[in-house]
Design a protein around this motif. Structure first.
Motif, PDB file in Angstrom:
ATOM      1  N   GLU A   1       0.846  -1.182   0.000  1.00 30.21           N
ATOM      2  CA  GLU A   1       0.000   0.000   0.000  1.00 30.21           C
ATOM      3  C   GLU A   1       0.888   1.241   0.000  1.00 30.21           C
ATOM      4  O   GLU A   1       2.041   1.191   0.418  1.00 30.21           O
TER       5      GLU A   1
ATOM      6  N   GLU B   1      -5.075   2.248  -0.522  1.00 34.77           N
ATOM      7  CA  GLU B   1      -5.356   1.484   0.695  1.00 34.77           C
ATOM      8  C   GLU B   1      -6.280   0.321   0.367  1.00 34.77           C
ATOM      9  O   GLU B   1      -7.265   0.462  -0.362  1.00 34.77           O
TER      10      GLU B   1
ATOM     11  N   TYR C   1      -9.644   7.631   6.620  1.00 34.92           N
ATOM     12  CA  TYR C   1      -8.869   7.315   5.417  1.00 34.92           C
ATOM     13  C   TYR C   1      -9.168   8.308   4.295  1.00 34.92           C
ATOM     14  O   TYR C   1      -8.277   8.668   3.519  1.00 34.92           O
TER      15      TYR C   1
ATOM     16  N   PHE D   1      -9.294   3.766  -2.401  1.00 33.94           N
ATOM     17  CA  PHE D   1      -9.557   2.941  -1.224  1.00 33.94           C
ATOM     18  C   PHE D   1     -10.380   1.752  -1.712  1.00 33.94           C
ATOM     19  O   PHE D   1     -11.496   1.927  -2.217  1.00 33.94           O
TER      20      PHE D   1
ATOM     21  N   ASP E   1      -5.681  -6.692   3.301  1.00 33.89           N
ATOM     22  CA  ASP E   1      -4.617  -5.688   3.299  1.00 33.89           C
ATOM     23  C   ASP E   1      -3.245  -6.270   3.641  1.00 33.89           C
ATOM     24  O   ASP E   1      -2.241  -5.575   3.517  1.00 33.89           O
TER      25      ASP E   1
ATOM     26  N   ARG F   1      -0.694  10.080   5.937  1.00 34.51           N
ATOM     27  CA  ARG F   1      -0.169   8.712   5.861  1.00 34.51           C
ATOM     28  C   ARG F   1       1.355   8.747   5.916  1.00 34.51           C
ATOM     29  O   ARG F   1       1.992   9.661   5.400  1.00 34.51           O
TER      30      ARG F   1
ATOM     31  N   GLU G   1       2.149   2.907   4.945  1.00 29.52           N
ATOM     32  CA  GLU G   1       0.867   2.242   5.148  1.00 29.52           C
ATOM     33  C   GLU G   1       0.171   2.703   6.424  1.00 29.52           C
ATOM     34  O   GLU G   1      -0.968   2.312   6.673  1.00 29.52           O
TER      35      GLU G   1
END
Length: 542
Positions: free
Chosen positions: A15, A20, A36, A54, A60, A128, A131
């Motif tokens: 990511e 994401e 997010y 996203f 993930d 961010r 990740e």
């Protein structure tokens, strides 16, 4: 979304700041999605990307497609929730359900934060680090906010002089003369186009957003869409229930007087007290109203799509609010500083308002408002700075007789000492240093945090003392004490509030009447969704 591009996203080994993956079988937390959204949108801005992504239905950790059963109704809820709690209000560019290897995944395409305006979620700005999800650091925040171009200086290519209000231009010309008295006769010879260029409302004859805000016809507001040129006046009764309202649009240079005319400016009569107080004064000075409205117009963040709101309450207070962060470090810094603010959100608009005699740039406006209230022995202006909003409240009456008596009996108090004393009168927390200043001068008594204004004030008449004992303080004061108590101690029982307020209620009430008054007050705050009762019968703020 193009399947080839989607496969490229899925093929990513890790990511990134703008990508994401999340596994979600039947639902996903709307609050986490909002965080997010804020983070990915901010990172898209910082990385110069036009989109962030996203994906739901992707593990993930392994990046394998696991699919999701989230329904279309849930997706609509996500869209509404995101739009409700982001600032500026935003939503997804698109939300797509895509079937791949017989499994359904959902792709949210997220727009980058607008230039100069980080996306916040419920008041917090997220970012961010690879990740990881976390708050934007100071450097990243500066990177986004420093991109800011002056919204107010942008030219509207389709607009012409015909879109401006002739009455507003004529009024602006007269105000410009007041600022340039040596040019009065010359100014009269200028055509409108030349005058507007000289006043720096237009740029080389072209209409700016500033020109529409200050001088535009009401029907010209569409030129600045999605920004809003609107001032709303609301009248509320003592229970804070709306009784009347009216909306005012551009031209703002004329709207200010129209709003001022709606505000009922009643006379406030002081309690008789020898020669300490005047007989009566207007609740609100004209300067307070004009300066507050002009400040709202000058400092509104029009990119956020909000409006300026003026609330007049029949219990004797008036508030003005606009959207946008308060740029200086603090209100106290502005009040005590002798120099003007160096940074402005709408520099072109501010300069035009200076030229049209609406505001000045010497930084004394807020300080003058504080001194006006001080000289009337009224509480100082009260600022609330939160959630991308600036709100100032003026009280048009004496709230705390001891505070007013102190101001009258100790006329040599400095403005910073009065600011500290005002906090005590409003039951707000003060620092150790502030408390020391006030204690040294004998202005307050008590122990931290329960300070109160000292009783060593100028003698007051028996008539006034009896009046206060029988009348008590206004309900707004008691409610503030309840709210401040919960801010400090988080929860409280009804008996805690009884202990807090019982000796402050009017002497004419017996114990049963005091209990009824407290119960009614708590229920009112509950109805207004300020506080609520927990399962264990404790009161908490909403």
């Amino acid at each position: 979304m193009d399947i080839t591009f989607l496969q490229q996203l899925l093929a990513s080994n890790t990511e990134t700041e703008v990508l994401e993956f999340k596994k979600a079988e039947n639902s996903y937390s709307k609050d986490k999605l909002g965080k997010y959204f804020s983070a990915l949108g901010n990172e898209a801005n910082l990385k110069g990307k036009d989109k962030a992504y996203f994906l739901l239905g992707i593990d993930d950790k392994t990046h394998k497609i696991v699919g999701t059963n989230i329904s279309d109704d849930q997706l609509n809820e996500y869209k509404l929730y995101i739009a409700s709690y982001t600032s500026p209000k935003m939503s997804f560019i698109e939300v797509e359900r895509i079937t791949i290897v017989s499994k359904s995944i959902i792709v949210f395409t997220i727009p980058p934060a607008p230039q100069g305006v980080p996306i916040s979620w419920k008041g917090h700005r997220y970012g961010r680090d690879g990740e990881s999800l976390g708050g934007l650091n100071d450097y990243e925040l500066h990177q986004i906010t420093s991109q800011n171009t002056d919204w107010s200086a942008e030219i509207i290519e389709d607009a012409t002089l015909e879109d401006l209000d002739p009455k507003a231009i004529a009024f602006a010309r007269e105000e410009y003369k007041k600022k340039n008295s040596k040019l009065i006769h010359e100014i009269d010879t200028w055509e409108d186009a030349k005058f507007l260029n000289k006043a720096k409302v237009t740029i080389k004859g072209k209409i700016t957003r500033t020109a529409i805000l200050l001088l535009g016809k009401s029907e010209s507001e569409h030129f600045i869409n999605p920004a809003v040129a609107q001032i709303t006046w609301i009248l509320k009764d003592r229970d804070n229930i709306e009784k009347d309202y009216e909306h005012f649009s551009c031209p703002f240079i004329l709207a200010v007087d129209e709003v001022r005319a709606k505000i009922r400016n009643l006379k406030y009569r002081y309690i008789k007290s020898g020669t300490l107080f005047p007989d009566e004064v207007n609740q609100y000075e004209d300067y307070l109203i004009r300066e507050s409205l002009h400040n709202c117009i000058a400092h509104q963040d029009y990119r956020l799509g909000g409006k300026i709101v003026v609330v007049e309450n029949e219990d004797g207070w008036l508030s003005f609010s606009n959207v946008g962060d308060f740029i200086p470090e603090s209100v106290e810094e502005v009040v005590m500083s002798d120099s003007p603010e160096e940074r402005y959100r709408n520099r072109f608009l501010v300069n035009a308002m200076v030229n049209l005699n609406m505001i000045d740039t010497i930084g004394s406006g807020i300080k003058r408002m504080f001194n006006i209230q001080r000289n009337k022995f009224f509480p100082l202006p009260e600022y609330e700075l939160s959630d991308n909003k600036v709100k100032v409240i003026f009280y048009g009456k004496v709230l705390d007789i001891k505070y007013a008596e102190k101001l009258a009996s100790v006329p040599d108090l400095s403005l910073d000492e009065i600011i500290y004393l005002d906090k005590v009168a409003k039951s707000k927390k003060i620092s150790k240093e502030e408390a020391q200043v006030l204690k040294t001068k004998g202005l307050i008594e008590g122990r931290r945090p329960n300070y109160h204004i000292s009783s060593d004030v100028a003698k007051i008449t028996d008539e006034k003392a009896d009046y206060i004992k029988h009348r008590g303080l206004n309900d707004n004061y008691y409610e503030k004490l309840i709210i401040e108590y919960l801010k400090e101690f988080i929860t409280a029982s009804s008996s805690d509030f009884k202990e807090l307020l019982s000796n402050k209620f009017p002497d004419v009430l017996d114990e049963k009447q005091k209990e009824n008054k407290l119960r009614n007050m708590l229920q009112k705050l509950k109805r207004n969704k300020v506080i609520h009762l927990t399962a264990d019968r404790k009161w908490k703020l909403q």
